[in-house]
Every structure is written in C-alpha cells, then in structure tokens.
Write a protein that holds these residues in place. Structure first.
Motif, PDB file in Angstrom:
ATOM      1  N   VAL A  96       0.874  -1.175   0.000  1.00  0.00           N
ATOM      2  CA  VAL A  96       0.000   0.000   0.000  1.00  0.00           C
ATOM      3  C   VAL A  96       0.906   1.218   0.000  1.00  0.00           C
ATOM      4  O   VAL A  96       1.948   1.230   0.649  1.00  0.00           O
ATOM      5  CB  VAL A  96      -0.955  -0.001   1.216  1.00  0.00           C
ATOM      6  CG1 VAL A  96      -0.192  -0.048   2.537  1.00  0.00           C
ATOM      7  CG2 VAL A  96      -1.870   1.220   1.185  1.00  0.00           C
ATOM      8  N   ARG A  97       0.513   2.247  -0.738  1.00  0.00           N
ATOM      9  CA  ARG A  97       1.319   3.461  -0.761  1.00  0.00           C
ATOM     10  C   ARG A  97       0.439   4.659  -1.107  1.00  0.00           C
ATOM     11  O   ARG A  97      -0.607   4.527  -1.748  1.00  0.00           O
ATOM     12  CB  ARG A  97       2.454   3.359  -1.770  1.00  0.00           C
ATOM     13  CG  ARG A  97       2.009   3.274  -3.229  1.00  0.00           C
ATOM     14  CD  ARG A  97       3.200   3.327  -4.161  1.00  0.00           C
ATOM     15  NE  ARG A  97       2.829   3.178  -5.564  1.00  0.00           N
ATOM     16  CZ  ARG A  97       3.668   3.362  -6.567  1.00  0.00           C
ATOM     17  NH1 ARG A  97       4.928   3.691  -6.327  1.00  0.00           N
ATOM     18  NH2 ARG A  97       3.267   3.213  -7.820  1.00  0.00           N
ATOM     19  N   ASN A  98       0.884   5.835  -0.661  1.00  0.00           N
ATOM     20  CA  ASN A  98       0.232   7.070  -1.080  1.00  0.00           C
ATOM     21  C   ASN A  98       0.487   7.278  -2.566  1.00  0.00           C
ATOM     22  O   ASN A  98       1.612   7.105  -3.043  1.00  0.00           O
ATOM     23  CB  ASN A  98       0.779   8.268  -0.301  1.00  0.00           C
ATOM     24  CG  ASN A  98       0.164   8.394   1.082  1.00  0.00           C
ATOM     25  OD1 ASN A  98      -0.914   7.871   1.335  1.00  0.00           O
ATOM     26  ND2 ASN A  98       0.851   9.084   1.973  1.00  0.00           N
ATOM     27  N   ALA A  99      -0.543   7.679  -3.284  1.00  0.00           N
ATOM     28  CA  ALA A  99      -0.431   7.952  -4.715  1.00  0.00           C
ATOM     29  C   ALA A  99      -0.774   9.413  -4.976  1.00  0.00           C
ATOM     30  O   ALA A  99      -1.216  10.135  -4.074  1.00  0.00           O
ATOM     31  CB  ALA A  99      -1.365   7.026  -5.506  1.00  0.00           C
ATOM     32  N   ARG A 100      -0.578   9.851  -6.200  1.00  0.00           N
ATOM     33  CA  ARG A 100      -0.825  11.254  -6.536  1.00  0.00           C
ATOM     34  C   ARG A 100      -2.297  11.628  -6.395  1.00  0.00           C
ATOM     35  O   ARG A 100      -2.629  12.784  -6.139  1.00  0.00           O
ATOM     36  CB  ARG A 100      -0.337  11.544  -7.954  1.00  0.00           C
ATOM     37  CG  ARG A 100       1.182  11.490  -8.103  1.00  0.00           C
ATOM     38  CD  ARG A 100       1.625  11.976  -9.461  1.00  0.00           C
ATOM     39  NE  ARG A 100       1.189  11.090 -10.536  1.00  0.00           N
ATOM     40  CZ  ARG A 100       1.915  10.071 -10.988  1.00  0.00           C
ATOM     41  NH1 ARG A 100       3.100   9.817 -10.454  1.00  0.00           N
ATOM     42  NH2 ARG A 100       1.477   9.314 -11.983  1.00  0.00           N
ATOM     43  N   ASP A 101      -3.178  10.638  -6.538  1.00  0.00           N
ATOM     44  CA  ASP A 101      -4.602  10.936  -6.482  1.00  0.00           C
ATOM     45  C   ASP A 101      -5.320  10.190  -5.366  1.00  0.00           C
ATOM     46  O   ASP A 101      -6.532  10.036  -5.392  1.00  0.00           O
ATOM     47  CB  ASP A 101      -5.265  10.609  -7.824  1.00  0.00           C
ATOM     48  CG  ASP A 101      -5.042   9.150  -8.227  1.00  0.00           C
ATOM     49  OD1 ASP A 101      -4.266   8.453  -7.545  1.00  0.00           O
ATOM     50  OD2 ASP A 101      -5.663   8.713  -9.213  1.00  0.00           O
ATOM     51  N   GLY A 102      -4.581   9.708  -4.379  1.00  0.00           N
ATOM     52  CA  GLY A 102      -5.196   8.977  -3.266  1.00  0.00           C
ATOM     53  C   GLY A 102      -4.240   7.949  -2.708  1.00  0.00           C
ATOM     54  O   GLY A 102      -3.127   8.275  -2.302  1.00  0.00           O
ATOM     55  N   VAL A 103      -4.673   6.691  -2.698  1.00  0.00           N
ATOM     56  CA  VAL A 103      -3.830   5.591  -2.218  1.00  0.00           C
ATOM     57  C   VAL A 103      -3.927   4.434  -3.199  1.00  0.00           C
ATOM     58  O   VAL A 103      -5.012   4.150  -3.742  1.00  0.00           O
ATOM     59  CB  VAL A 103      -4.275   5.126  -0.807  1.00  0.00           C
ATOM     60  CG1 VAL A 103      -3.612   3.806  -0.426  1.00  0.00           C
ATOM     61  CG2 VAL A 103      -3.937   6.183   0.233  1.00  0.00           C
ATOM     62  N   GLN A 104      -2.800   3.778  -3.446  1.00  0.00           N
ATOM     63  CA  GLN A 104      -2.785   2.597  -4.309  1.00  0.00           C
ATOM     64  C   GLN A 104      -2.440   1.368  -3.487  1.00  0.00           C
ATOM     65  O   GLN A 104      -1.490   1.368  -2.709  1.00  0.00           O
ATOM     66  CB  GLN A 104      -1.777   2.744  -5.447  1.00  0.00           C
ATOM     67  CG  GLN A 104      -1.700   1.499  -6.348  1.00  0.00           C
ATOM     68  CD  GLN A 104      -0.728   1.662  -7.495  1.00  0.00           C
ATOM     69  OE1 GLN A 104      -0.945   2.464  -8.386  1.00  0.00           O
ATOM     70  NE2 GLN A 104       0.360   0.900  -7.466  1.00  0.00           N
ATOM     71  N   VAL A 159       3.636  -4.861   2.631  1.00  0.00           N
ATOM     72  CA  VAL A 159       4.473  -3.757   3.095  1.00  0.00           C
ATOM     73  C   VAL A 159       3.810  -2.417   2.788  1.00  0.00           C
ATOM     74  O   VAL A 159       2.927  -2.323   1.934  1.00  0.00           O
ATOM     75  CB  VAL A 159       5.875  -3.784   2.434  1.00  0.00           C
ATOM     76  CG1 VAL A 159       6.600  -5.077   2.748  1.00  0.00           C
ATOM     77  CG2 VAL A 159       5.758  -3.584   0.926  1.00  0.00           C
ATOM     78  N   ILE A 160       4.257  -1.385   3.519  1.00  0.00           N
ATOM     79  CA  ILE A 160       3.923  -0.008   3.184  1.00  0.00           C
ATOM     80  C   ILE A 160       5.059   0.515   2.309  1.00  0.00           C
ATOM     81  O   ILE A 160       6.191   0.646   2.769  1.00  0.00           O
ATOM     82  CB  ILE A 160       3.741   0.850   4.444  1.00  0.00           C
ATOM     83  CG1 ILE A 160       2.542   0.329   5.256  1.00  0.00           C
ATOM     84  CG2 ILE A 160       3.535   2.326   4.079  1.00  0.00           C
ATOM     85  CD1 ILE A 160       2.299   1.080   6.548  1.00  0.00           C
TER      86      ILE A 160
END
Length: 221
Positions: free
Chosen positions: A41-49, A92-93
């Motif tokens: 899981v990771r922060n994305a440009r438009d939310g979270v992926q 993982v994050i």
C-alpha cells in the motif's frame, strides 16, 4: 484424497477520498496482514494505491474492509483491476508516489480521547505536551507543504524522531504506526515565548503561562 489449493489472484486498487494523513495505510497494512495477503500500500498522486494478492475470499474481505474503515477516513471511490501475480514477501507499506496529483488534504483534527488521556497523565512521557497527536488526530492541512502526505513534505521534516517515537512509528500495533507527525518533548517542536524584539523569555509550560498573562492584561500575543 486430493486437496485443491485456491489460486492466488492479484488486484490493483486505487482508493480516492480523504485517505492521506488519516492512518489509512496502517489500517490497510493490518487488515491485509490479518487476511494473509501479500502486496503493498502506498500514497499515490490521487489517493492511495493498493496491490493485494491472495485468495478470492481474502481479496473480497479486503475490499469490504476498506469500505468500513472508521472516520476520519472517508472513501469516496474504489477502482479495481486484475494484474499479474507477483512474488511478494508479505505485505508492506511502500514509498509514496510523487508528483502533481489530486489527493485530498484533510483539515486539522481535534485531539482524540487517547491523546487527551496522555496529555493529562503525569506519568506519561507526553504529559502536558501541546504537540502530541496520532493517526486519528492532530495537524494535517496546517503542516503540509506538498502531497503525498509524508513527513519530509510537512513542517515536521526538521524534527528527527527520538528512539521511542521511532519505535512507535515502526510498530504495527501502535496507534502511531506510520504517523508522519509523531513527536514528543524529547524530539518534537516546543513552545517558546519571545518579547516584541524577538528575545526568548520562556519555554514550554512557562511560555504558555506567560502568553496567557499577556492576554489577561489586554495585550497581544
């Protein structure tokens, strides 16, 4: 008797809404780990992926769980695609996706009950510390320099976590797991009271008392 093993499937999930700076990634991590999923899981440009791999039942449970995460998380939409399986080692994050985007920054959040209890407990290491916070509360919009929401893109970038705060940040069972603004009196910002010339007169609790005294006398702080 032959036993059939359910085939692993991998989903790429894009989550939109108030999902940065609200403890979303730690909650996804705990949920995916409990379901035996691998991925990230990771922060994305438009939310979270999210990329999650496992059985159909586990993936369906993950999607259902994402829709039930408590406030301040607010999921406005999910986009889900099947992608080829990968050889992940657990869940993982992952590092954030950087660049311009449309992620939704949250406003500052009032202190939660757990943080207020620490604030008032003389035995707690954050007793009377005005800058305590966790994934459920504290400053967000007022400290963000840019998105995605990570410590290096906030006003907290100048403060290196002490060993105790770093341990909380790395502990999946802590409510400060992956909390970007985590700090305490040993490593975080402090109150300072200065006169009109900018000369420091007091710190911490004495700074607060000095500011209150000026206000009571009709002055400006």
């Amino acid at each position: 008797m032959a036993w059939s093993v359910p085939a692993a499937r991998r989903l790429r999930i894009r989550v939109h809404g108030a999902v940065q700076g609200v403890g979303f990634r730690p909650q996804v991590y705990r949920l995916a780990t409990a379901l035996g999923l691998s991925g990230s899981v990771r922060n994305a440009r438009d939310g979270v992926q999210i990329e999650a791999q496992g059985t159909d039942d586990a993936l369906e449970a993950l999607l259902a769980g994402l829709r039930r995460l408590p406030p301040p998380v607010r999921v406005a939409g999910l986009e889900c695609d099947c992608v080829p399986p990968a050889g992940d080692d657990g869940f993982v994050i992952a590092p954030s996706e950087t660049g311009p985007g449309a992620a939704l920054p949250l406003p500052d959040l009032a202190p939660c009950a757990d943080c207020l209890a620490e604030l008032r407990d003389p035995a707690d290491r954050r007793h009377a510390y005005p800058f305590l916070s966790c994934t459920a509360c504290g400053p967000r919009y007022s400290i963000i320099d840019a998105l995605p929401y990570d410590r290096e893109r906030t006003a907290m970038a100048a403060f290196t976590p002490c060993a105790a705060c770093a341990a909380e940040y790395a502990d999946p069972l802590s409510r400060r797991f992956q909390h970007q603004a985590n700090a305490c009196p040993a490593c975080g910002p402090r109150l300072t009271f200065c006169n009109a010339a900018g000369t420091e007169r007091a710190q911490d609790g004495r700074a607060l008392a000095a500011a209150a005294a000026v206000l009571r006398a009709g002055g400006i702080v």
